[in-house]
Design a protein around this motif. Sequence first.
Motif, PDB file in Angstrom:
ATOM      1  N   VAL A 146       0.949  -1.241  -0.006  1.00 38.86           N
ATOM      2  CA  VAL A 146      -0.139   0.102   0.051  1.00 38.86           C
ATOM      3  C   VAL A 146       1.039   1.184   0.080  1.00 38.86           C
ATOM      4  N   PRO A 147       1.922   1.553   0.796  1.00 40.41           N
ATOM      5  CA  PRO A 147       3.014   2.508   0.615  1.00 40.41           C
ATOM      6  C   PRO A 147       3.380   2.597  -0.634  1.00 40.41           C
ATOM      7  N   VAL A 148       3.788   1.456  -1.387  1.00 39.25           N
ATOM      8  CA  VAL A 148       4.442   1.633  -2.698  1.00 39.25           C
ATOM      9  C   VAL A 148       3.400   2.135  -3.490  1.00 39.25           C
ATOM     10  N   LEU A 149       2.290   1.635  -3.529  1.00 38.36           N
ATOM     11  CA  LEU A 149       1.004   1.780  -4.526  1.00 38.36           C
ATOM     12  C   LEU A 149       0.550   3.413  -4.303  1.00 38.36           C
ATOM     13  N   PHE A 150       0.484   4.032  -3.126  1.00 39.85           N
ATOM     14  CA  PHE A 150       0.329   5.464  -2.788  1.00 39.85           C
ATOM     15  C   PHE A 150       1.533   6.464  -3.196  1.00 39.85           C
ATOM     16  N   TYR A 151       2.849   5.888  -3.196  1.00 40.19           N
ATOM     17  CA  TYR A 151       3.957   6.639  -3.609  1.00 40.19           C
ATOM     18  C   TYR A 151       3.806   6.886  -5.007  1.00 40.19           C
ATOM     19  N   GLU A 157       1.690  12.749  -1.714  1.00 38.12           N
ATOM     20  CA  GLU A 157       2.075  13.971  -1.773  1.00 38.12           C
ATOM     21  C   GLU A 157       1.129  14.946  -1.110  1.00 38.12           C
ATOM     22  N   SER A 158       0.048  14.316  -1.048  1.00 32.96           N
ATOM     23  CA  SER A 158      -1.165  15.237  -0.257  1.00 32.96           C
ATOM     24  C   SER A 158      -1.527  14.575   1.137  1.00 32.96           C
ATOM     25  N   ALA A 159      -1.747  15.515   1.976  1.00 29.34           N
ATOM     26  CA  ALA A 159      -2.087  15.195   3.520  1.00 29.34           C
ATOM     27  C   ALA A 159      -3.065  14.184   3.520  1.00 29.34           C
ATOM     28  N   TRP A 160      -4.151  14.309   2.560  1.00 27.66           N
ATOM     29  CA  TRP A 160      -5.325  13.225   2.701  1.00 27.66           C
ATOM     30  C   TRP A 160      -4.936  11.961   2.092  1.00 27.66           C
ATOM     31  N   VAL A 164      -5.227   8.634   4.554  1.00 25.33           N
ATOM     32  CA  VAL A 164      -6.067   7.403   4.052  1.00 25.33           C
ATOM     33  C   VAL A 164      -4.998   6.134   4.070  1.00 25.33           C
ATOM     34  N   MET A 165      -3.719   6.370   3.709  1.00 25.57           N
ATOM     35  CA  MET A 165      -2.615   5.019   3.662  1.00 25.57           C
ATOM     36  C   MET A 165      -2.495   4.774   5.065  1.00 25.57           C
ATOM     37  N   GLU A 166      -2.309   5.857   5.990  1.00 28.52           N
ATOM     38  CA  GLU A 166      -2.154   5.401   7.330  1.00 28.52           C
ATOM     39  C   GLU A 166      -3.302   4.788   7.947  1.00 28.52           C
ATOM     40  N   MET A 167      -4.564   5.224   7.577  1.00 32.42           N
ATOM     41  CA  MET A 167      -5.793   4.507   8.032  1.00 32.42           C
ATOM     42  C   MET A 167      -5.690   3.085   7.714  1.00 32.42           C
ATOM     43  N   ILE A 168      -5.361   2.913   6.355  1.00 36.20           N
ATOM     44  CA  ILE A 168      -5.586   1.499   5.690  1.00 36.20           C
ATOM     45  C   ILE A 168      -4.574   0.511   6.705  1.00 36.20           C
TER      46      ILE A 168
END
Length: 185
Positions: A146-151, A157-160, A164-168
């Motif tokens: 998930v962190p790789v996908l979000f990166y 790059e956005s706070a939201w 979301v990544m951290e909540m998941i």
Amino acid sequence: MNKQLQIDSLQSGLPRPVIEAAFVIMVLSAICTYGPVNTWMSSHIPVVAGLVHTVGMVVIYYAFLRGMKGLPHPLTVLWWIAIGLNLCDFVILCLGESMAGLSAATATALPLIYIPLGAFLLVWYRGRLGNAGFWMIVRILVVNLVPVLFYVTGLLESAWGLAVMEMITISVEIWFAWTLRRVLV
């Protein structure tokens, strides 16, 4: 023909308060993966960070190792390797930021143990033990991918996107801890 066993509970021989404390530490560990908290802890109190991220999981895995001894497929070697990798990660976390490269190598090795361990639990056992295997696989994939996908998608790059990544990842970590606890109590 491979017949699955229905296993909903393991008797590890560890006192219930020890299991419950380990579960609470795993939940605390999940919460402490929140970016600012994790960064601060790693910089200022790396030994405490290492303990928080290691003790609960090692105790729970040891309980699984003990509880599965009488089963047809105890997976003893894989449990010991998982425990060993977590202990190595503890040492690396205690050494601080200078060991970030080695920490990444350990993190890369974890799926090589967690995926087969989870798959064997899922294939050989039904019930809560099989469910724990499923969530072991889901957890390691989510925490690593998930962190790789979000990166890659630019969402970090956005706070939201970061939130979301951290909540998941935190939610999956907590659910994983709950799933393991249910097998042991």
